[in-house]
Design a protein around this motif. Structure first.
Motif, PDB file in Angstrom:
ATOM      1  N   GLY A 278     -20.071  54.992  53.617  1.00 16.21           N
ATOM      2  CA  GLY A 278     -18.816  54.139  53.999  1.00 16.21           C
ATOM      3  C   GLY A 278     -18.805  53.039  53.048  1.00 16.21           C
ATOM      4  N   VAL A 279     -20.072  52.429  53.282  1.00 14.30           N
ATOM      5  CA  VAL A 279     -20.076  51.191  52.100  1.00 14.30           C
ATOM      6  C   VAL A 279     -19.839  51.544  50.522  1.00 14.30           C
ATOM      7  N   ASP A 280     -20.673  52.621  50.246  1.00 12.06           N
ATOM      8  CA  ASP A 280     -20.238  52.989  48.773  1.00 12.06           C
ATOM      9  C   ASP A 280     -18.724  53.454  48.795  1.00 12.06           C
ATOM     10  N   THR A 281     -18.065  54.052  49.756  1.00 13.53           N
ATOM     11  CA  THR A 281     -16.544  54.322  49.560  1.00 13.53           C
ATOM     12  C   THR A 281     -15.813  52.852  49.480  1.00 13.53           C
ATOM     13  N   VAL A 282     -16.219  51.863  50.288  1.00 12.15           N
ATOM     14  CA  VAL A 282     -15.336  50.733  50.259  1.00 12.15           C
ATOM     15  C   VAL A 282     -15.590  49.895  49.067  1.00 12.15           C
ATOM     16  N   PHE A 283     -17.030  49.795  48.358  1.00 15.09           N
ATOM     17  CA  PHE A 283     -17.236  49.152  47.026  1.00 15.09           C
ATOM     18  C   PHE A 283     -16.437  49.977  45.900  1.00 15.09           C
ATOM     19  N   SER A 284     -16.491  51.277  46.163  1.00 15.10           N
ATOM     20  CA  SER A 284     -15.855  51.854  45.211  1.00 15.10           C
ATOM     21  C   SER A 284     -14.274  51.722  45.011  1.00 15.10           C
ATOM     22  N   LYS A 285     -13.698  51.773  46.322  1.00 17.63           N
ATOM     23  CA  LYS A 285     -12.409  51.404  46.125  1.00 17.63           C
ATOM     24  C   LYS A 285     -11.835  49.534  45.640  1.00 17.63           C
ATOM     25  N   VAL A 286     -12.737  49.072  46.251  1.00 17.06           N
ATOM     26  CA  VAL A 286     -12.659  47.399  45.702  1.00 17.06           C
ATOM     27  C   VAL A 286     -12.851  47.548  44.208  1.00 17.06           C
ATOM     28  N   ILE A 287     -13.834  47.965  43.562  1.00 20.33           N
ATOM     29  CA  ILE A 287     -13.957  47.972  42.213  1.00 20.33           C
ATOM     30  C   ILE A 287     -12.990  48.469  41.385  1.00 20.33           C
ATOM     31  N   SER A 288     -12.364  49.695  41.742  1.00 23.41           N
ATOM     32  CA  SER A 288     -11.203  50.601  41.411  1.00 23.41           C
ATOM     33  C   SER A 288      -9.894  49.421  41.365  1.00 23.41           C
ATOM     34  N   TYR A 289      -9.876  48.892  42.562  1.00 23.28           N
ATOM     35  CA  TYR A 289      -8.676  48.045  42.824  1.00 23.28           C
ATOM     36  C   TYR A 289      -8.662  46.892  41.649  1.00 23.28           C
ATOM     37  N   TYR A 290     -10.085  46.222  41.552  1.00 20.82           N
ATOM     38  CA  TYR A 290     -10.325  45.078  40.483  1.00 20.82           C
ATOM     39  C   TYR A 290      -9.999  45.461  39.053  1.00 20.82           C
ATOM     40  N   PHE A 291     -10.380  46.922  38.662  1.00 14.97           N
ATOM     41  CA  PHE A 291     -10.015  47.024  37.296  1.00 14.97           C
ATOM     42  C   PHE A 291      -8.703  47.458  37.144  1.00 14.97           C
ATOM     43  N   HIS A 292      -7.946  48.169  38.263  1.00 13.96           N
ATOM     44  CA  HIS A 292      -6.526  48.168  38.125  1.00 13.96           C
ATOM     45  C   HIS A 292      -5.720  47.041  37.713  1.00 13.96           C
ATOM     46  N   LEU A 293      -6.170  45.823  38.533  1.00 14.68           N
ATOM     47  CA  LEU A 293      -5.785  44.538  38.338  1.00 14.68           C
ATOM     48  C   LEU A 293      -5.893  43.982  37.107  1.00 14.68           C
ATOM     49  N   ILE A 294      -6.794  43.958  36.576  1.00 18.96           N
ATOM     50  CA  ILE A 294      -7.321  43.492  34.964  1.00 18.96           C
ATOM     51  C   ILE A 294      -6.706  44.113  33.839  1.00 18.96           C
TER      52      ILE A 294
END
Length: 64
Positions: free
Chosen positions: A47-63
């Motif tokens: 669960g933690v890995d999934t959340v961090f993966s989505k957060v990092i993906s969202y961050y790189f999508h933003l930049i």
């Protein structure tokens, strides 16, 4: 080499005479307990890995 053989003999002697082994019922209940907590821990890590993966993906999508 003789020291190693003596070590192995003493280790087996200690396991046979000095260690208090759990009963079969205790061993089974502890095995189930370990299996349940291992499963819960692995789900928590997933669960933690999934959340961090989505957060990092969202961050790189933003930049981009």
């Amino acid at each position: 080499m003789a020291g190693f053989v003596n070590y192995v003999k003493e280790s087996f002697g200690e396991l046979k005479h000095n260690v208090s082994w759990p009963t079969m019922a205790e061993a089974q209940s502890l095995t189930i307990l370990v299996a349940v907590f291992s499963t819960l821990f692995s789900l928590a890590v997933w669960g933690v890995d999934t959340v961090f993966s989505k957060v990092i993906s969202y961050y790189f999508h933003l930049i981009n």
